[in-house]
Design a protein around this motif. Sequence first.
Motif, PDB file in Angstrom:
ATOM      1  N   SER A  23       6.015   0.576  -6.401  1.00 25.62           N
ATOM      2  CA  SER A  23       5.166   1.405  -5.548  1.00 25.62           C
ATOM      3  C   SER A  23       3.834   1.664  -6.229  1.00 25.62           C
ATOM      4  O   SER A  23       3.636   1.355  -7.392  1.00 25.62           O
ATOM      5  CB  SER A  23       5.875   2.695  -5.143  1.00 25.62           C
ATOM      6  N   GLN A  24       2.937   2.247  -5.449  1.00 28.82           N
ATOM      7  CA  GLN A  24       1.563   2.444  -5.907  1.00 28.82           C
ATOM      8  C   GLN A  24       1.439   3.806  -6.574  1.00 28.82           C
ATOM      9  O   GLN A  24       2.042   4.759  -6.068  1.00 28.82           O
ATOM     10  CB  GLN A  24       0.649   2.405  -4.688  1.00 28.82           C
ATOM     11  N   ARG A  55       0.773  -2.276  -3.784  1.00 32.09           N
ATOM     12  CA  ARG A  55       0.245  -2.093  -2.428  1.00 32.09           C
ATOM     13  C   ARG A  55       1.255  -2.566  -1.385  1.00 32.09           C
ATOM     14  O   ARG A  55       1.942  -3.571  -1.586  1.00 32.09           O
ATOM     15  CB  ARG A  55      -1.048  -2.889  -2.260  1.00 32.09           C
ATOM     16  N   LEU A  56       1.319  -1.849  -0.266  1.00 30.26           N
ATOM     17  CA  LEU A  56       2.250  -2.184   0.817  1.00 30.26           C
ATOM     18  C   LEU A  56       1.999  -3.612   1.290  1.00 30.26           C
ATOM     19  O   LEU A  56       0.878  -3.964   1.635  1.00 30.26           O
ATOM     20  CB  LEU A  56       2.054  -1.196   1.972  1.00 30.26           C
ATOM     21  N   CYS A  78       5.508  -1.497  -2.109  1.00 36.38           N
ATOM     22  CA  CYS A  78       6.019  -0.522  -1.134  1.00 36.38           C
ATOM     23  C   CYS A  78       4.991   0.548  -0.793  1.00 36.38           C
ATOM     24  O   CYS A  78       5.282   1.482  -0.043  1.00 36.38           O
ATOM     25  CB  CYS A  78       7.273   0.150  -1.672  1.00 36.38           C
ATOM     26  N   GLY A  79       3.784   0.460  -1.348  1.00 35.10           N
ATOM     27  CA  GLY A  79       2.770   1.482  -1.080  1.00 35.10           C
ATOM     28  C   GLY A  79       3.033   2.749  -1.871  1.00 35.10           C
ATOM     29  O   GLY A  79       3.873   2.762  -2.769  1.00 35.10           O
ATOM     30  N   LYS A  80       2.278   3.801  -1.535  1.00 35.53           N
ATOM     31  CA  LYS A  80       2.447   5.071  -2.259  1.00 35.53           C
ATOM     32  C   LYS A  80       3.791   5.698  -1.902  1.00 35.53           C
ATOM     33  O   LYS A  80       4.168   5.733  -0.726  1.00 35.53           O
ATOM     34  CB  LYS A  80       1.329   6.036  -1.879  1.00 35.53           C
ATOM     35  N   ASP A  83       3.884   8.175   0.843  1.00 36.19           N
ATOM     36  CA  ASP A  83       3.621   7.654   2.196  1.00 36.19           C
ATOM     37  C   ASP A  83       4.806   6.894   2.777  1.00 36.19           C
ATOM     38  O   ASP A  83       4.764   6.443   3.914  1.00 36.19           O
ATOM     39  CB  ASP A  83       2.421   6.694   2.182  1.00 36.19           C
ATOM     40  N   SER A  88       6.722   2.308   7.316  1.00 33.05           N
ATOM     41  CA  SER A  88       6.292   1.502   6.170  1.00 33.05           C
ATOM     42  C   SER A  88       7.481   0.730   5.587  1.00 33.05           C
ATOM     43  O   SER A  88       7.314  -0.385   5.093  1.00 33.05           O
ATOM     44  CB  SER A  88       5.579   2.346   5.121  1.00 33.05           C
TER      45      SER A  88
END
Length: 497
Positions: A23-24, A55-56, A78-80, A83, A88
């Motif tokens: 993840s971010q 990043r997602l 997987c993004g933040k 989030d 997502s």
Amino acid sequence: MEFNVKSGNPEKQRTACLIIGVSQPRKLSRAGKLIDKMSDGFLSTIIRRGDMDGRLGQTRVLHNVAGTLADRVLLVGCGKEKDLNEQSYLKVLDSLSKALENIGAMEAYSYLTDINIKGRDIHWKIIQTVMRMEKNRYNFDQLKSKKNEAPRGIRKLVMNVPSRRDLNKGEQAIQQGIAISSGVSLAKDLGNLPGNICTPTYLAEQAIRLGKTFPSISVVILEESDMKKLEMGSLLSVAAGSRQPPKLISMEYHGGPADQKPIVLVGKGVTFDSGGISIKPGAAMDEMKYDMCGAAAVLGTLSAVAEMQLPINVVGIIPATENLPDGMATKPGDIVTSMSGLSIEILNTDAEGRLILCDALTYAEKFDPDVVIDIATLTGACIIALGRHPSAVLGNHSPLVNDLIGSGKKIEDKLWELPLWEEYQEQLKSNFADLANIGGRDGGAITAACFLANFTKKYKWAHLDIAGTAWISGENKGSTGRPVPLLTQYILDRINP
Ligand code: BES
Ligand code: MN
Ligand code: ZN
């Protein structure tokens, strides 16, 4: 594709491909940290160098990672963490399917099921993974002489569960995900087939085929002559302008005790809607081959229910016809009498869905239903009101409506309620008959449901308008298979509330 669940540490898995979430900003998941430790910080190095920042949608394949028994490690962004939500997570699964298409591996072991999503358990993550992988593999090329290239990718996906105690739960989620996916694929195929192939007779044949595949389903097809005997003047009036004979398909799935009242599903099966004499404009008229997606959802749901051998009784009813304008076609102003005895002034022959559903809904009484749910691509007004994300739900029994909304949220096949108030009935008044079949431009999705409400007074009923959700328009045109997941989830929830 084959699915499986296991519980264990990532460094111990002998697999062609280990799938690890990042993840971010640059944060390894628990499984990632374990692999990092075993590989003397190899993953941290990759991340530090900027090749994967979490990043997602980002993916990276690493080969021969020291300290593992895996041929490859696939990192998936997987993004933040804050989030991360249902939407997502589905995007993560989409990028995973893409990445797996371009990889040499035949099987893979995923730790993406370890990712935390607020309010969602392991069952949800597994069922969504199965459904998403199957969705992304779906391919409709049966009518092309040159077939699409065979989808490359893995044959088997193992998903990790937190502990051995979760294995049973995981297997159940897989079984449900597979059954729902095959119901969705069936519904998509039927939706995508053109009107010259998928006729009312074709739909009837598909029902008979389903009955042969699953002996727990018995099928009866009523012909035009039977409809005449039953005095289904409304349904017959829609079929009058077509040379394809209409069919009233009824399917009974017996999984519960003989005296248990069934859940009855009624699906609009207009295999092509030209509008009839009130003919539609030409632009995108081809999309009216999808006007049988309610019927397709009923067939898909029954297939999923029978595949899982669920202990419950379910009936599917499909009024199937074309809506075309030949010399015998119904004209604006014509008045017909429905099976219920109510007379209807047909002011617009393009409002045909309600005309076939009302007789099918009266016919449903014969099954002494516990609840009746109709599913229909009923109004363009529904798309104007809600867009293309939720299907609309309206009904005469709020616990039923609320249960449906709840099941939709659970499986990510959502509904939004519109009001079914007395006040709207005014718009359906006719000078010459008991009811008019249109209620003007205002609240078109609601007045369509209000029309149906006149025929469903004897039981608990909900109506789903799927005009905005059953297919995608434009470049990626195609049927979605909705709302098979929702309907199947509702039936599962009725068994295990
Ligand atoms: N099948 C259509 C509804 C529809 C239209 C679904 C566009 C998806 C996209 C239905 O039979 C129909 O024609 N409805 C009319 C009703 C009107 C004449 C009151 C409509 O929505 O325009
Ligand atoms: Mn129409
Ligand atoms: Zn229609």
